[in-house]
Design a protein around this motif. Structure first.
Motif: not given
Length: 799
Positions: A537-540, A543-548, A682-690
């Motif tokens: 599941l954590f393959a998602f 997205l926040p890592i490579l999105w930018k 920091r949307p990428a960090a937020a994606a990791v937290v949520y």
């Protein structure tokens, strides 16, 4: 004599209390006198507690005078030195902390030596009731299951402690060489005219520290009885079988200097100093690359790695290969290694022979059953030879655990050496190192990418919190196939995230390195499905890592970007195709891993989905508070509680993930408007937290429905959850530091409090993880009594 001691300690306290004024070239202040008075008072309060048997003033002699004066001088020297050098850096303070730890080991850790030095011993066996049936031979007294009782009459003397003399094991079973038993002690004294139970004395034959125990009886003792009881658990059973030359009462205790406890104390004192709010670790950025900060990281890594190495071998049966010539107590006469579950070794052997099933033929009675997954039906017909926790399908045994650990370790080992059944413990040590290194790397890249102002202390605390807060050491202490597969999945997941984060930080000009990192990261994350599918599941997080880089900056649509995307996707597709073929070839479906065909205590083929499982599972796994005890190992196991009339598959817990891990409490930050706005920037960090929070709930529900509520399943999500918590701590520290630098008084006051809270969260994590290793399965009290009781006595030094 005691008056002379009071005067001497007063003088020593006064000298060391006023001493810091000399190098400071200042006048003596009132606070110096306060230090002197506090030092003198603390010395005598400690002595009053330490010498309570038979009393501080009883038998006060020259030895006690010297001991108390030395104690006061050591405490004064350390306190004065710390006051003088506290602000001069670690180079000046850490050597002084060696003296502090040395004195703590001598004066505090060996308090029983000083307390008992003047004791006058006598032989308790002289008062043994002649009517008691006890074995006697060649000067030894023997106790066994038929003769476990001792009674002593008309003692008429005070008893402050008991010591078993020359204790030996008389059990001939090699598995019982390191054994334990318990004495139940009853006595009459000046306060109790009838026999009253005073407590139990736990004895490990190979742990000499347990051969003596302190008693707290009132005045002269009349009658004393001791009944020996053997130890029994689902992992080990030890009958009463020992001999001794006697039992000494009021035995002077020897000085037992523990290098291990001394080193632990020095590390604790050093950590307290280095992590204090005013430390340079809090005021230097981790990314600044300070040499001292890197040295602290190396020291932290060495300590964590040391436990990775030793913990799997705390069970004696895991020590090396069990053969007819080595580790003979665990030799079963067949296999070169005799650990609990060796399915991966059998699978490797089958794969090398071109088979996907295990070569062992199931019992004919099992194949003939209408429902072979019904445990009660199997027991009713007395099936012999059925393999527990193997997948049984179409009359053959299979391994339903993921194939990847076997492919990484057991298969190449047998192919190269020809030796079957590589033990899991050394494999898990390697995986533990991978997990540990990956945590350092992932946290470092999170700091570099999202919170570059993070202090060195916050970085080091985050690494330690992720390692200790996850189930790494809990898995290592029980290196069976369940833990092996989970740890392999967690190690590969963290390694994959590290490689992805590293690829995102690699300049696009280094195309080759960037492509290799992307492909390697995808390979690691894809292989997780062949270890622990839930973790996939954590393959998602890709997205926040490579999105930018690939979406925001539109690199995805360039020629170089397409090559990198191909490198990213190709390992995933190859691994997925391989796993689906493996599943289809065995069970006729590419998505069937075979877990439902498990030969276990319940019929997994009919388990289904039931919503009533969710509530107890979520509460126990996440919110159940740990139960504390007043005696080692200070934690008490609990069971899953539910009112539902339903079969609950569960094992013991010592607190839920959130309730027992205060470091995760920082994840309430998104509930605060200010924190939510900061995360939104920091949307990428937020994606990791949520995403970590949501994944925690999803995996908890999935696990309870598919298999049950088990403590080791917390590893399915705990590393990523703790990474999310670390991001919240970094966010809070960075925001408060900026406001404090701008002159905000509230922020300046809250920043030290936040740092103390981070340290306290880690202190609890260290205490909690240490206790769980001794409190939970496989219950080292029975699996390794000498280790358990030696550690118990090192911690409970006053016993």
């Amino acid at each position: 004599m005691i008056i002379f001691a009071i005067v001497l300690t007063f003088c020593a306290s006064l000298i060391f209390g006023l001493l810091p004024a000399v190098p400071g070239r200042r006048a003596v202040r009132l606070c110096d006198a306060g230090w002197a008075a506090g030092l003198w008072l603390a010395t005598w309060v400690f002595c009053l507690c330490a010498y309570h048997r038979p009393g501080l003033t009883v038998g006060f002699d020259g030895f006690r005078l010297l001991a108390i004066t030395a104690l006061c001088s050591w405490a004064g020297f350390c306190s004065a030195g710390l006051r003088i050098f506290w602000r001069r850096g670690a180079v000046a303070v850490l050597p002084l902390l060696v003296v502090l730890a040395l004195g703590a080991e001598v004066f505090v850790g060996n308090v029983a030596y000083f307390n008992t030095h003047s004791y006058e011993p006598f032989q308790l066996m002289d008062y043994l009731d002649p009517m008691v049936n006890v074995g006697r031979d060649q000067g030894l007294y023997y106790l066994d299951e038929d003769r476990p009782y001792l009674r002593f009459l008309q003692i008429d003397q005070p008893i402050y402690n008991l010591q078993m003399d020359n204790l030996v094991n008389t059990d001939t079973d090699l598995l019982h060489e390191d054994s334990t038993f318990t004495f139940e002690i009853e006595a009459t004294d000046e306060a109790n005219g009838a026999l009253i139970r005073f407590g139990t004395w736990e004895v490990a034959i190979q742990a000499p520290r347990t051969h003596t125990v302190s008693l707290d009886l009132t005045g002269k003792v009349g009658t004393l009885t001791m009944k020996a009881v053997g130890y029994s658990s689902s992992y080990a059973q030890y009958p009463v079988a020992c001999g001794m030359t006697g039992i000494t009462a009021n035995a002077p205790r020897p000085m037992q200097f523990s290098l291990l406890r001394f080193a632990a104390l020095w590390l604790i004192f050093g950590a307290i100093y280095l992590l204090r709010p005013g430390s340079g670790l809090w005021h230097r950025r981790w990314l600044a690359g300070n040499v001292c900060d890197r040295a602290a990281a190396v020291a932290l890594g060495c300590v964590l790695a040391a436990f990775v190495v030793v913990v799997p071998f705390w069970q004696p049966g895991n020590s090396g290969l069990a053969t007819e010539h080595y580790n003979t107590a665990f030799w079963d006469g067949q296999s070169p290694v005799s650990f609990v579950y060796q399915q991966y070794g059998a699978l490797a052997h089958s794969l090398l022979n071109g088979r996907l099933d295990l070569e062992e033929d199931p019992p004919a009675e099992l194949a003939a059953m209408e429902n072979p997954y019904d445990a009660a039906a199997r027991d009713a017909i007395g099936i012999q030879g059925g393999r527990w926790d193997h997948a049984f399908y179409n009359g053959r045994y299979y391994v339903y655990f993921g194939i990847v650990p076997c492919l990484l370790f057991q298969l190449p080992f047998e192919a190269i050496t020809g030796i079957e059944n590589l033990a899991y413990a050394p494999c898990m040590v390697v995986l533990g190192f991978v997990f540990l290194a990956a945590v350092f790397g992932v946290v470092g890249h999170m700091v570099r990418r999202w919170f570059p102002a993070t202090s060195s202390a916050a970085y080091l605390l985050a690494v330690a919190a992720v390692v200790l807060g996850s189930q790494l050491y809990t898995l290592l202490v029980r290196p069976y196939i369940y833990e092996y597969a989970i740890l392999c999945g967690a190690a590969l997941l963290m390694l994959g995230l590290w490689l992805w984060l590293s690829s995102a930080a690699t300049p696009i000009t280094r195309t080759g390195v960037l492509t290799v990192k992307l492909a390697a990261g995808s390979l690691c994350v894809a292989l997780v499905a062949g270890c622990r599918p839930q973790m996939e599941l954590f393959a998602f997080l890709a997205l926040p890592i490579l999105w930018k880089r690939y979406i925001t900056r539109s690199r995805l649509f360039s020629r170089a970007g397409l090559r990198e995307v191909a490198a990213f996707l190709l390992p995933i597709l190859l691994v997925a195709a391989g796993l689906m073929w493996y599943n289809y070839a065995r069970f006729g479906s590419p998505f069937d891993f075979g877990a439902n065909y498990n030969i276990t205590g319940n019929d997994m083929t009919k388990r289904g989905f039931n919503v009533v499982r969710i509530g107890p599972a979520v509460f126990t796994s996440l919110l159940d508070l740990p139960r504390l005890d007043s005696v080692f190992p200070y934690l008490r196991e609990t069971d899953v509680q539910t009112n539902a009339i339903i079969r609950t598959i569960s094992e013991k817990f010592c607190g839920g993930m959130l309730a027992a891990t205060p470091y995760t409490w920082a994840m309430v930050l998104p509930a605060v408007p200010l924190g939510r706005r900061a995360l939104r920037r920091r949307p990428a960090a937020a994606a990791v937290v949520y995403g970590a929070l949501l994944s925690m709930l999803v995996i908890t529900v999935v696990d309870c429905q598919m298999a049950g509520v088990l403590y080791r399943y917390l590893m399915d999500y705990s590393p990523v959850l703790l990474l999310g918590a670390a991001l919240c701590w970094f966010l809070a520290e960075g925001a408060l530091a900026r406001y404090a630098a701008a002159g905000e008084r509230v922020a300046a006051a809250l920043l030290p409090a936040l740092r103390v809270a981070m340290v306290l969260a880690l202190v609890w994590a260290v205490f909690y993880r240490f206790c769980t290793l001794f409190a939970m399965e496989p219950w080292l009290r029975g699996m390794n009594p000498s280790l358990y009781y030696n550690v118990s006595r090192l911690v409970q030094f006053w016993m």
